[in-house]
Design a protein around this motif. Structure first.
Motif, PDB file in Angstrom:
ATOM      1  N   VAL A  61       0.872  -1.174   0.000  1.00 47.10           N
ATOM      2  CA  VAL A  61       0.000   0.000   0.000  1.00 47.10           C
ATOM      3  C   VAL A  61       0.910   1.225   0.000  1.00 47.10           C
ATOM      4  N   SER A  62       0.828   2.040  -1.061  1.00 48.07           N
ATOM      5  CA  SER A  62       1.749   3.174  -1.231  1.00 48.07           C
ATOM      6  C   SER A  62       1.189   4.514  -0.766  1.00 48.07           C
ATOM      7  N   HIS A  63      -0.136   4.659  -0.735  1.00 45.66           N
ATOM      8  CA  HIS A  63      -0.730   5.936  -0.316  1.00 45.66           C
ATOM      9  C   HIS A  63      -2.167   5.685   0.098  1.00 45.66           C
ATOM     10  N   ILE A  64      -2.575   6.291   1.209  1.00 42.45           N
ATOM     11  CA  ILE A  64      -3.939   6.114   1.704  1.00 42.45           C
ATOM     12  C   ILE A  64      -4.599   7.471   1.896  1.00 42.45           C
ATOM     13  N   VAL A  65      -5.751   7.635   1.256  1.00 44.07           N
ATOM     14  CA  VAL A  65      -6.606   8.791   1.495  1.00 44.07           C
ATOM     15  C   VAL A  65      -7.677   8.368   2.498  1.00 44.07           C
TER      16      VAL A  65
END
Length: 198
Positions: A61-65
């Motif tokens: 997982v590289s980016h979480i909004v």
């Protein structure tokens, strides 16, 4: 929500397991048709290949909004991406060329400097004459970049497909991600983690 030329590749997450086989969610894939960009001046990067439904997929997982909008990358191309990032930083730290106004149109793929590292990005919109909103195509992160930290993306850096794949947790309603504690919990258990999706 896709911007001009943004990859519409999505993963819908159900059961994801980490290497210790603890079940978190599952990945279901949605493989949309690739779209050509209407403006010839807008360069496009190839979308990443998606696994077929029911296939295991090693991911990070590289980016979480939020649980309904986050980005994953494939472990199989991670070494190539790290090499690309290093090569770009070496190249663009010595490249002092500037961009023309015609290169700064929404959808353009560019090289941008963020936190002293050069990344591939897609221009989303202009915030002012010298500040631009871009999405880093290999992590999914949205950044504001000044014009002096932007360069034309060289063809040698366009061969690797974009790495970020937009994803969402299956069974989570859009309104559910507004609970701040839930978002923070999801970031704690998923961000930067090596997972296996099915």
């Amino acid at each position: 929500m896709s911007g001009v030329g943004e990859s519409n590749s999505n993963l819908y997450m159900g059961n994801i397991t980490n290497p210790s086989n603890k079940v978190h969610n599952q990945i279901l894939t949605n493989r949309p048709q690739s779209k050509m960009l209407p403006n010839a001046r807008v360069s496009a990067l190839v979308s990443p290949p998606l696994p077929n439904t029911g296939e295991y997929f090693d991911l990070a997982v590289s980016h979480i909004v939020s649980p309904t909008q986050f980005y994953v990358t494939s472990h199989s191309t991670l070494p190539m991406y790290k090499s690309l990032s290093t090569q770009m930083t070496i190249h663009y730290n010595t490249d002092m060329s500037t961009l023309t106004t015609t290169a700064l149109i929404p959808g353009s793929c560019l090289a941008v400097s963020e936190s002293n590292t050069w990344h591939r990005a897609q221009l989303v919109r202009s915030l002012s004459s010298s500040l631009f909103c871009c999405r880093l195509v290999d992590t999914g992160k949205m950044v504001s970049v000044s014009r002096e930290n932007m360069r034309t993306l060289g063809s040698q850096f366009s061969q690797l497909p974009r790495q970020a794949i937009r994803a969402r947790l299956a069974g989570v309603e859009v309104g559910d991600d507004k609970v701040e504690e839930g978002v923070e919990w999801f970031k704690h258990v998923a961000f930067g983690k090596s997972l296996v999706g099915l």
